[in-house]
Design an enzyme around this catalytic site. Structure first.
Site, PDB file in Angstrom:
ATOM      1  N   GLY A   1      33.130  31.129  37.555  1.00  0.00           N
ATOM      2  CA  GLY A   1      32.566  31.691  38.786  1.00  0.00           C
ATOM      3  C   GLY A   1      33.574  31.761  39.908  1.00  0.00           C
TER       4      GLY A   1
ATOM      5  CG  HIS B   1      39.419  36.061  41.531  1.00  0.00           C
ATOM      6  ND1 HIS B   1      40.107  36.662  40.505  1.00  0.00           N
ATOM      7  CD2 HIS B   1      39.447  34.733  41.265  1.00  0.00           C
ATOM      8  CE1 HIS B   1      40.571  35.745  39.681  1.00  0.00           C
ATOM      9  NE2 HIS B   1      40.164  34.551  40.109  1.00  0.00           N
TER      10      HIS B   1
ATOM     11  CG  HIS C   1      36.969  36.035  37.434  1.00  0.00           C
ATOM     12  ND1 HIS C   1      37.086  35.512  38.701  1.00  0.00           N
ATOM     13  CD2 HIS C   1      37.165  34.995  36.578  1.00  0.00           C
ATOM     14  CE1 HIS C   1      37.334  34.207  38.628  1.00  0.00           C
ATOM     15  NE2 HIS C   1      37.390  33.861  37.349  1.00  0.00           N
TER      16      HIS C   1
ATOM     17  CD  GLN D   1      41.180  29.200  29.466  1.00  0.00           C
ATOM     18  OE1 GLN D   1      40.818  28.178  30.003  1.00  0.00           O
ATOM     19  NE2 GLN D   1      40.909  30.388  29.952  1.00  0.00           N
TER      20      GLN D   1
ATOM     21  CG  LEU E   1      43.855  38.132  42.499  1.00  0.00           C
ATOM     22  CD1 LEU E   1      42.712  39.125  42.333  1.00  0.00           C
ATOM     23  CD2 LEU E   1      44.107  37.878  43.954  1.00  0.00           C
ATOM     24  CB  SER E   2      43.696  31.283  41.268  1.00  0.00           C
ATOM     25  OG  SER E   2      43.070  30.026  41.098  1.00  0.00           O
TER      26      SER E   2
HETATM   27  P1  AMP Z   1      38.219  30.853  35.456  1.00  0.00           P
HETATM   28  O1  AMP Z   1      36.992  31.313  36.158  1.00  0.00           O
HETATM   29  O2  AMP Z   1      39.321  30.443  36.381  1.00  0.00           O
HETATM   30  O3  AMP Z   1      37.946  29.873  34.362  1.00  0.00           O
HETATM   31  O4  AMP Z   1      38.789  32.159  34.738  1.00  0.00           O
HETATM   32  C1  AMP Z   1      38.007  32.894  33.842  1.00  0.00           C
HETATM   33  C2  AMP Z   1      38.877  33.900  33.125  1.00  0.00           C
HETATM   34  O5  AMP Z   1      39.457  34.775  34.066  1.00  0.00           O
HETATM   35  C3  AMP Z   1      40.032  33.236  32.361  1.00  0.00           C
HETATM   36  O6  AMP Z   1      40.210  33.889  31.125  1.00  0.00           O
HETATM   37  C4  AMP Z   1      41.189  33.460  33.287  1.00  0.00           C
HETATM   38  O7  AMP Z   1      42.438  33.490  32.627  1.00  0.00           O
HETATM   39  C5  AMP Z   1      40.858  34.811  33.867  1.00  0.00           C
HETATM   40  N1  AMP Z   1      41.568  35.001  35.134  1.00  0.00           N
HETATM   41  C6  AMP Z   1      41.581  34.164  36.188  1.00  0.00           C
HETATM   42  N2  AMP Z   1      42.402  34.632  37.154  1.00  0.00           N
HETATM   43  C7  AMP Z   1      42.928  35.797  36.691  1.00  0.00           C
HETATM   44  C8  AMP Z   1      43.840  36.757  37.211  1.00  0.00           C
HETATM   45  N3  AMP Z   1      44.409  36.631  38.412  1.00  0.00           N
HETATM   46  N4  AMP Z   1      44.140  37.836  36.459  1.00  0.00           N
HETATM   47  C9  AMP Z   1      43.573  37.988  35.225  1.00  0.00           C
HETATM   48  N5  AMP Z   1      42.709  37.122  34.690  1.00  0.00           N
HETATM   49  C10 AMP Z   1      42.387  36.034  35.404  1.00  0.00           C
END
Ligand code: AMP
Length: 509
Positions: free
Chosen positions: A27, A30, A33, A150, A181-182
């Site tokens: 969740g 951004h 995702h 991962q 983005l994070s």
């Molecule tokens: P998370 O919500 O941080 O667990 O991320 C969910 C998924 O989105 C994971 O597969 C992440 O690698 C991917 N993700 C997160 N940030 C980015 C980004 N900036 N660009 C591409 N994929 C992302």
């Protein structure tokens, strides 16, 4: 879009759904995702997104309690990205009562990068994703390149546990200054935000050196370290160069390397990476039947000095093995056994030769007997699975042009260049009619051929196994009004606009 909180609801919603693309998230969504979700939307009929802040993947002292939870905003974003099912279970709903059965990744994948700094993290990730995959049973799992460890671990879990899910890795989406983005970027205060931009600048500096020919790990890592040192607020946790699928340290890059960093900015831990590939690219050409894929692919390979990987020859080779074994074509189990136990091999000597169980079968696989049986054999899921593995082996070193109905989506989802070659039904019918005329076959009119092509398109895009889909990152070339030379010229032009390929090819061809 349906927002679902329970496993019972999820299973009911999925009961009649096929071809699911699945994006697991925590969740606080951004556009990173969004890139995964958009790719899933383009490539699958049903898109499922999960939002679950997974307690199992947070070590004691990490940010589980304060991790941003923004379900309402996430729901609106998912709806706008075309998600069908948003699954947001509570912790007790998904985890039941502890202690839970765990999925522990192999130790070789948890010795480097984030794993030593986040004890238990990847077991938590592997456990939860395996559970979600079991519940959702998607065709494809979408993951971001940003979390490269991962990706490697989940790919291995899927392979080892035979979960039968394709993995699609989507490139990292970045801010204008390069910051990946994070969801954790929201923790950064206004002073820290510009400082965080330095992380990608460091990686980019190494990337530039790599493009100029640098291959030594020490030099590449040092380039990142020097750049990060310019920003005193950044505390480096690690800078490592590893081999992406095995996650083992590299001293030098032979084919590909993953340069990855983790830093602290105050209490905020941020990770990022770049993939440094020195292999020649894989060019994947997909598209509907009759768009001229195989003719074009052969010519593109010639023009670019790459090898044409004749996947049709592989299917013919397996078909020949089946015919020779005497197993009836309709015996799916028998066909699977033959396909899985007969080695087939392509050798370039320099012309392509095809070997079945060590025997040169180049000519026999072109006989009418094989031609007649090949589509029935190729339609079997087990045969596609065996050949998927073989094709990927040929793709590992790169330098190939390959075509098929699912090459860019399933077989080579990380191909450096994907082309979706298409043409209108009318145009394909006209071309087919001309071909038949040249072969002296008359009596069919263009309208009847068009009808047959339309039917075939519908069948191909609705197949259970490897349906025809346009990869989200494919370049579409509509060949209406173009001859073969025109199409080849367009593909070569696309290639040339990608300068990284040019410099690699120039160095290696
Ligand atoms: P998370 O919500 O941080 O667990 O991320 C969910 C998924 O989105 C994971 O597969 C992440 O690698 C991917 N993700 C997160 N940030 C980015 C980004 N900036 N660009 C591409 N994929 C992302």
């Amino acid at each position: 879009m349906r927002l679902i909180h329970t496993l019972a609801g999820l299973q009911t919603a999925l009961a009649d759904r096929e071809a699911v693309g699945f994006v697991p998230t925590m969740g606080a969504l951004h556009p990173g995702h969004g890139a995964l979700i958009r790719a899933a939307r383009q490539e699958h009929r049903t898109v499922v997104v999960s939002i679950f802040v997974n307690p199992l993947q947070f070590a004691p002292g990490e940010d589980f309690a304060q991790y941003p939870r923004t379900l309402e905003a996430d729901e609106a974003l998912c709806a706008s990205w075309g998600v069908d099912i948003l699954f947001a279970p509570t912790v007790p709903e998904l985890l039941g009562s502890a202690p839970l059965t765990q999925v522990v990744p192999p130790v070789t994948l948890t010795q480097n990068l984030c794993a030593p700094h986040r004890p238990g993290h990847f077991t938590g990730v592997a456990t939860i994703v395996t559970l979600l995959l079991q519940m959702i049973r998607p065709h494809t799992l979408y993951l971001g390149q940003k979390d490269a460890q991962q990706v490697a671990i989940l790919q291995r879990v899927i392979q080892d546990l035979r979960l039968g899910v394709q993995v699609r890795v989507v490139p990292t989406v970045r801010e204008a200054d390069g910051l990946a983005l994070s969801s954790r970027n929201r923790y950064l205060n206004p002073a820290q935000r510009p400082q965080a931009g330095r992380i990608y600048q460091g990686l980019h500096r190494a990337e530039t050196l790599f493009q100029q020919g640098e291959r030594q790990a020490g030099v590449l890592v040092e380039a990142v370290a020097q750049e990060l040192a310019q920003e005193s607020a950044l505390k480096i946790q690690y800078i490592e160069l590893i081999h992406p699928p095995t996650l083992q340290p590299l001293t030098r890059i032979e084919t590909e390397g993953l340069l990855a960093v983790a830093v602290f900015l105050g209490d905020v831990r941020l990770i990022d990476n770049v993939l440094l590939k020195s292999r020649l690219p894989v060019v994947a050409i997909d598209g509907p039947a009759g768009a001229g894929k195989s003719t074009v692919s052969r010519l593109v390979a010639q023009r670019l000095g790459l090898t044409y990987l004749d996947t049709g020859a592989l299917y013919r080779a397996v078909t020949w093995a089946v015919l020779r074994s005497g197993v009836p074509l309709a015996d799916a189990v028998g066909v699977a056994e033959v396909a899985a136990s007969t080695p087939v091999e392509l050798r370039w000597q320099p012309d392509l030769r095809v070997f079945v169980a060590g025997e040169d079968c180049t000519d026999i696989i072109r006989t009418p007997e094989v031609t007649q049986a090949v589509s029935q054999v190729a339609a079997q899921p087990a045969v596609r699975q065996v050949l998927l593995y073989i094709q990927r082996q040929y793709g590992q070193r790169g330098g190939i042009v390959v075509e098929g109905r699912d090459i860019g989506t399933t077989v080579f989802p990380t191909a450096e260049l994907k082309i979706f070659l298409t043409a209108s039904v009318q145009e394909r019918a006209q071309r087919r009619w001309q071909e038949l005329q040249q072969q002296g076959i008359t009596g069919l009119d263009v309208a009847a051929i068009a009808q047959a092509i339309q039917k075939r398109d519908a069948q191909d895009s609705q197949r259970q196994v490897s349906p025809l889909r346009q990869a989200a990152d494919a370049v579409v070339i509509d060949s209406d009004g173009l001859d073969v030379a025109g199409v080849v010229a367009q593909i070569v032009a696309v290639w040339q606009t990608r300068s990284q390929f040019q410099s690699q090819s120039a160095a290696q061809l």
